[in-house]
Enzyme design. Structure first.
Site, short mmCIF file in Angstrom:
data_model
loop_
_atom_site.label_atom_id
_atom_site.label_comp_id
_atom_site.label_asym_id
_atom_site.label_seq_id
_atom_site.Cartn_x
_atom_site.Cartn_y
_atom_site.Cartn_z
CB THR A 282 -24.45 -8.66 -25.92
OG1 THR A 282 -23.22 -8.03 -25.48
CG2 THR A 282 -25.37 -8.67 -24.72
CG ASN A 283 -19.82 -11.00 -24.72
OD1 ASN A 283 -19.17 -10.10 -23.71
ND2 ASN A 283 -19.50 -10.94 -26.07
NE ARG A 284 -22.36 -13.82 -17.44
CZ ARG A 284 -21.59 -14.13 -16.64
NH1 ARG A 284 -20.70 -13.38 -15.78
NH2 ARG A 284 -20.98 -15.47 -16.71
CB SER A 285 -16.92 -8.57 -22.28
OG SER A 285 -15.97 -7.79 -22.14
CB ALA B 260 -15.98 -10.86 -25.19
#
Ligand code: C5P
Length: 405
Positions: free
Chosen positions: A212-215, A279
């Protein structure tokens, strides 16, 4: 400035224990710039004094149907004529029944019959009172007449029992007010459908791990709220996260980029605008392990093969759909964002610094449209940026509407 600024609202407080929360609601609405009048029913006065609300609003508090008419004020008639919305919070079972029946032997009843402003009812009571067919019938009547019912929520009630009947959260009540006031907007987004994606997708590696990502989702949620403020019908396609969705948005929960793709396809059918603030993972594991991957030895190396996901924004193509994208870049911002705008067939792109913006509260963005015009904005909150983005969206819709005429 929001849809709340300078709007005229009457908050009617009735006599349930949740009345104490009405003081907090009053404070929040006043801070948001609402011109708030407060009305206390006789029951509410058993719990709270007018002074509480006079101090919070710096305006006289209304309690009496028989207050004398003056040159400036025709009592309940003036109060009813002078408002953009009427909120009843908390609304007891008795008050809900009285409003549904149209009784007018007190000030709230008389204002209810005299006003054409939209009504927001926030029920709060004991579980069985709420579920009684009489109460449900009255709420149904009010809903059919166009009232917005907010809550109640489930949880611990004043009696100590668990059940339905807690007054809705202040954020939900303010959200309902925003939706009701937004419906009075007349701009190009009013009555139109807008689809917004938000948050970071998750691509599973095994049942418990993923990429995943930090959005944070904050940007997409802010766009959704700002669109409701302008009277749009909003579908919010949300990646996992704890954020409370704006009141009135149709929320579709997704996890992976593939889920998001399917949800966007299904939602854009009758949409005027698609804003992809999510994102989206550009790569996903080629396969998902059916069971948790074990670390057999200390020197185990795990190789996860990744394959590209579909570029949703580039793929979705419907004539007349205005597509808005976000471009988080680390270098040559305008050049790269303009390239994306052309490649993906966008009407507008919001370009910002990838490192500065992701997961942050503020953003320093440049808005680039199809004519290549780049508008560099100062650093602002994502809520403020949402307003600027929708200003541009409305300008594009307006010129398309004019060209189509
Ligand atoms: O090409 P890049 O990923 O930088 O483009 C970002 C924009 O494209 C964002 O609006 C994002 O939501 C969208 N996007 C998409 N599908 C993908 C990847 C990004 O719609 N697979």
């Amino acid at each position: 400035m929001t849809v709340l600024t300078g709007r005229r609202v009457l908050l009617a407080v009735s006599g349930g224990i949740a009345a104490y929360k009405a003081a907090d609601l009053t404070s929040k609405l006043v801070q948001a710039g609402v011109r708030l009048d407060v009305l206390l029913t006789a029951g509410a006065e058993q719990f709270l004094r007018p002074l509480t609300f006079e101090a919070l609003t710096r305006r006289p508090v209304h309690t009496n149907l028989w207050e004398p008419w003056t040159e400036d004020s025709a009592g309940h008639v003036s109060l009813a004529a002078d408002i953009d919305a009427l909120i009843v919070a908390p609304a007891t079972a008795n008050v809900i029944a009285r409003l549904a029946l149209g009784l007018s032997d007190d000030l709230l009843g008389a204002v209810n019959l005299s006003t054409v402003a939209p009504l927001i009812i926030v029920p709060a009571m004991e579980h069985h009172m709420f579920h009684h067919p009489a109460t449900q019938g009255h709420l149904g009547t009010l809903r059919e007449r166009g009232a917005t019912i907010v809550g109640p929520e489930q949880g611990r009630l004043a009696s100590g029992a668990m059940g339905d009947g807690r007054m809705a959260a202040i954020e939900s009540i303010v959200g309902a007010l925003r939706q009701v006031l937004g419906r009075q907007a007349t701009g190009p987004l009013a009555g139109r459908h807008i689809v917004v994606s938000a948050g970071g997708t998750q691509e599973p590696i095994d049942p418990v791990r993923g990429i995943t990502n930090r959005s944070s989702g904050r940007m997409g949620y802010a766009i959704a709220q700002a669109a409701i403020d302008r009277g749009a019908r909003v579908t919010l396609i949300a990646a996992p996260g704890e954020r409370r969705p704006p009141f009135g948005a149709d929320v579709v929960r997704i996890t992976t980029a593939a889920d998001l793709h399917a949800a966007v396809e299904a939602a854009v059918d009758d949409a005027a605008v698609l804003v992809m603030a999510a994102a989206v993972a550009d790569f996903r594991p080629v396969g998902t392990a059916p069971a948790k991957i074990k670390k057999d030895r200390d020197d185990t190396v795990l190789n996860v093969a990744l394959e590209p996901t579909t570029d949703i924004l580039a793929t979705i193509d419907r004539p007349g759909l205005l597509k808005v994208g976000f471009a988080a870049e680390t270098e040559r911002l305008v050049e790269h964002a303009t390239g994306k705008l052309r490649r993906k067939g966008l009407g507008l792109i919001v370009a910002n610094d990838a490192v500065q913006t992701i997961g942050a509260e503020t953003s320093t963005a440049t808005l680039i449209d199809r004519d290549g015009l780049a508008e560099e904005l100062p650093t602002m909150t994502k809520e403020e940026l949402a307003v600027r983005v929708l200003d541009r969206v409305e300008a594009i819709l307006r010129s398309a509407d004019e060209a189509g005429r």
